[in-house]
Write a protein that holds these residues in place. Structure first.
Motif, mmCIF file in Angstrom:
data_model
loop_
_atom_site.group_PDB
_atom_site.id
_atom_site.type_symbol
_atom_site.label_atom_id
_atom_site.label_comp_id
_atom_site.label_asym_id
_atom_site.label_seq_id
_atom_site.Cartn_x
_atom_site.Cartn_y
_atom_site.Cartn_z
ATOM 1 N N ASN A 149 87.402 -6.898 53.718
ATOM 2 C CA ASN A 149 87.299 -8.351 53.684
ATOM 3 C C ASN A 149 85.960 -8.787 53.089
ATOM 4 O OD1 ASN A 149 88.942 -10.583 54.236
ATOM 5 N ND2 ASN A 149 87.818 -11.073 56.095
ATOM 6 N N GLN A 150 84.905 -8.106 53.508
ATOM 7 C CA GLN A 150 83.578 -8.422 52.988
ATOM 8 C C GLN A 150 83.504 -8.137 51.491
ATOM 9 O OE1 GLN A 150 80.405 -6.326 54.949
ATOM 10 N NE2 GLN A 150 78.785 -7.435 53.882
ATOM 11 N N ALA A 151 84.072 -7.019 51.081
ATOM 12 C CA ALA A 151 84.048 -6.661 49.662
ATOM 13 C C ALA A 151 84.817 -7.665 48.811
ATOM 14 C CB ALA A 151 84.628 -5.256 49.469
ATOM 15 N N ALA A 152 85.952 -8.132 49.339
ATOM 16 C CA ALA A 152 86.821 -9.028 48.574
ATOM 17 C C ALA A 152 86.427 -10.499 48.681
ATOM 18 C CB ALA A 152 88.265 -8.854 49.040
ATOM 19 N N SER A 206 82.133 -10.964 70.608
ATOM 20 C CA SER A 206 81.215 -10.723 69.492
ATOM 21 C C SER A 206 81.921 -10.325 68.201
ATOM 22 C CB SER A 206 80.214 -9.613 69.870
ATOM 23 O OG SER A 206 79.482 -9.968 71.020
ATOM 24 N N LEU A 207 83.222 -10.086 68.284
ATOM 25 C CA LEU A 207 83.952 -9.681 67.091
ATOM 26 C C LEU A 207 84.085 -10.847 66.120
ATOM 27 C CD1 LEU A 207 86.861 -7.588 68.676
ATOM 28 C CD2 LEU A 207 84.846 -6.707 67.480
ATOM 29 N N ASP A 208 83.949 -10.558 64.838
ATOM 30 C CA ASP A 208 84.199 -11.584 63.839
ATOM 31 C C ASP A 208 85.700 -11.737 63.643
ATOM 32 O OD1 ASP A 208 84.939 -9.350 62.376
ATOM 33 O OD2 ASP A 208 83.211 -9.406 61.033
ATOM 34 N N SER A 209 86.090 -12.588 62.705
ATOM 35 C CA SER A 209 87.520 -12.844 62.523
ATOM 36 C C SER A 209 88.279 -11.569 62.163
ATOM 37 C CB SER A 209 87.737 -13.908 61.448
ATOM 38 O OG SER A 209 87.170 -13.501 60.203
ATOM 39 N N ALA A 210 87.654 -10.698 61.342
ATOM 40 C CA ALA A 210 88.309 -9.444 60.983
ATOM 41 C C ALA A 210 88.443 -8.532 62.195
ATOM 42 C CB ALA A 210 87.534 -8.734 59.879
ATOM 43 N N GLY A 238 89.542 -13.575 53.286
ATOM 44 C CA GLY A 238 90.929 -13.985 53.084
ATOM 45 C C GLY A 238 91.971 -12.910 53.241
ATOM 46 N N LEU A 239 91.581 -11.652 53.445
ATOM 47 C CA LEU A 239 92.560 -10.578 53.568
ATOM 48 C C LEU A 239 93.215 -10.600 54.947
ATOM 49 C CD1 LEU A 239 90.642 -7.614 51.861
ATOM 50 C CD2 LEU A 239 91.997 -9.450 50.817
ATOM 51 N N LYS A 240 94.462 -10.118 55.008
ATOM 52 C CA LYS A 240 95.235 -10.149 56.244
ATOM 53 C C LYS A 240 95.853 -8.785 56.539
ATOM 54 C CE LYS A 240 94.777 -14.689 56.524
ATOM 55 N NZ LYS A 240 93.909 -15.324 57.552
ATOM 56 N N LEU A 241 95.918 -8.452 57.849
ATOM 57 C CA LEU A 241 96.653 -7.266 58.297
ATOM 58 C C LEU A 241 98.070 -7.677 58.660
ATOM 59 C CD1 LEU A 241 94.155 -5.477 60.737
ATOM 60 C CD2 LEU A 241 94.646 -4.877 58.361
ATOM 61 N N VAL A 242 99.052 -6.925 58.163
ATOM 62 C CA VAL A 242 100.441 -7.213 58.495
ATOM 63 C C VAL A 242 101.166 -5.904 58.813
ATOM 64 C CG1 VAL A 242 100.514 -9.271 57.031
ATOM 65 C CG2 VAL A 242 101.256 -7.075 56.094
#
Length: 434
Positions: A286-289, A365-369, A292-296
């Motif tokens: 997500n950081q690299a891109a 403490s977790l971020d959105s990812a 906006g990336l999603k796990l499905v």
């Protein structure tokens, strides 16, 4: 499936070469020692990037402050060289006191007497709150040789922006099939700028799920090859069809990015609509891109009688059987996996913690990812397959063999049928010779 280094690791681990013997004769002790200031010195090794190294060293500094009589020397390297170095040290009788393992390595090292029975340090290491299933992959003949760092699961990662730009609607990932997935991948490539593809494949992270969905895991409960040759052929055929249809990049590109860091992959550069990863890597991708990336859910989870994904221990911490200070190593191990303070720094970098206290401590403490990873792991734990059978000795050859034959298929050197037949033969030979 954990990515593994070249096969020479197993040869090094077995080595009884003259060089290793000579090294043994000159060593005054194994693992850590006592420093000049009277402290007990232990060595701890792991693989990973600079970010993981910085975090781990910060955690170790906290541990040393809480345990002023223990000094920890650190050894870290990139993934590709880590296991070769560890094998050389182990063959020479100079393994780190505390080491990081994964995949089939806990069994391979324990079979060779290189790992400590963790029951012998139970006064320093508390695993009472860890679910039994999380310990099974490093427990052999009733003896536990490794403690899990945390858990994750194989997931499909998608880039909705790539879908949108290609005018391809996002699929219903709760019910999609592999056939629907392949059609979507081809359409994304067709409607995208040159160099952007529908799917960036990673066979070593996919074949186990693909086989599990068909009721035949790679290895069965007896440690024998469980997957059918026809399943391996089907997977190779699917990739060959995707190559022909344009849904995946060229064989050359796949080879280039197959073991690349997230920022160097197509997904990390915003040039892939889908890929398959371990769920705890979402943050790095997500950081690299740029977000906006999603796990499905993986395709096929509802296509067959059973799902193929399962919650997997990400890595294991093990103690050398020759450690001069196993109790000190166990104290560090316990701190790494049971300390909420350590957890708040490590977060889910080595998988979502299995300790209930640590998991509760890091949730806020977790971020959105990180939260997406936690939600996905919870989903798989409720709806996924039972824990995978223990990987057998010789199982560490799996990724090398699979990657090589997959490459042969994509480059046109072998047909899917021939590659699948050879895959089975090579895997059986690896298991028989372990």
């Amino acid at each position: 499936m954990m990515r593994t280094p070249p096969k020479r690791h197993r040869r090094l681990l077995r080595a009884g070469a003259a060089g290793a013997v000579a090294a043994l004769l000159t060593l005054s002790g194994c693992g850590g020692s006592d420093s000049a200031d009277g402290k007990t010195t232990i060595r701890f090794s792991w693989w990973g990037d600079d970010g993981r190294a910085a975090t781990t060293k910060s955690v170790i500094a906290d541990f040393e402050k809480a345990n002023p009589d223990i000094k920890v020397e650190t050894e870290t390297s990139d993934f590709e060289s880590y296991f070769d170095k560890l094998a050389t040290e182990t063959a020479a009788g100079d393994a780190p006191d505390l080491m990081t393992l994964g995949g089939a390595y806990p069994r391979e090292y324990s079979d060779r007497g290189a790992l400590l029975d963790l029951k012998t340090v139970s006064d320093e290491l508390d695993l009472s709150k860890f679910p039994a299933a999380t310990l099974s992959a490093a427990k052999f003949s009733g003896t536990l040789y490794g403690a899990p760092t945390g858990g994750n699961a194989i997931a499909m990662i998608t880039n909705p922006a790539v879908f949108k730009a290609a005018h391809v609607p996002l699929p219903d990932t709760k019910s999609w099939t592999w056939e629907q997935f392949a059609d979507i991948a081809n359409k994304i490539t067709d409607n995208s700028p040159k160099g952007t593809y529908g799917f960036e494949p990673r066979v070593i992270d996919t074949l186990g799920v693909y086989a599990g969905q068909r009721g035949t895991p790679i290895f069965d409960a007896k440690g024998e090859l469980g997957v059918q040759e026809s399943t391996v052929q089907d997977y190779f055929s699917m990739e060959k069809d995707l190559l022909k249809g344009g849904g995946i990049p060229s064989a050359e590109t796949i080879q280039e990015v197959g073991s690349a860091a997230p920022e160097q992959t197509l997904m990390g550069r915003g040039k892939a609509g889908m890929s398959i990863i371990y769920s705890n890597l979402l943050g790095a991708f997500n950081q690299a891109a740029g977000g906006g990336l999603k796990l499905v859910t993986i395709p096929g989870e509802h296509q067959y009688k059973q799902p193929g994904t399962t919650v997997l221990p990400s890595q294991y911490y093990s103690i050398s059987a020759k450690s001069a200070h196993p109790e000190a190593a166990a104290k560090l191990l316990d701190y790494l996996i049971n300390s909420p303070a350590a957890g708040r720094k490590i977060l889910d970098d080595r998988g979502l913690p299995f300790s209930p206290e640590v998991k509760a401590a890091i949730t806020g403490s977790l971020d959105s990812a990180g939260r997406a990873n936690a939600d996905y792991v919870d989903q798989v734990s409720h709806n996924g397959a039972p824990a995978a059978p223990d990987p057998p000795a010789g199982g560490s050859s799996l990724n090398d063999i699979t990657s090589k034959l997959d490459s042969d298929v994509l480059f046109g050197r072998k047909t899917p049928e021939a590659a699948a037949k050879e895959w089975v033969a090579q895997m059986k030979q690896a298991l028989d010779s372990a």
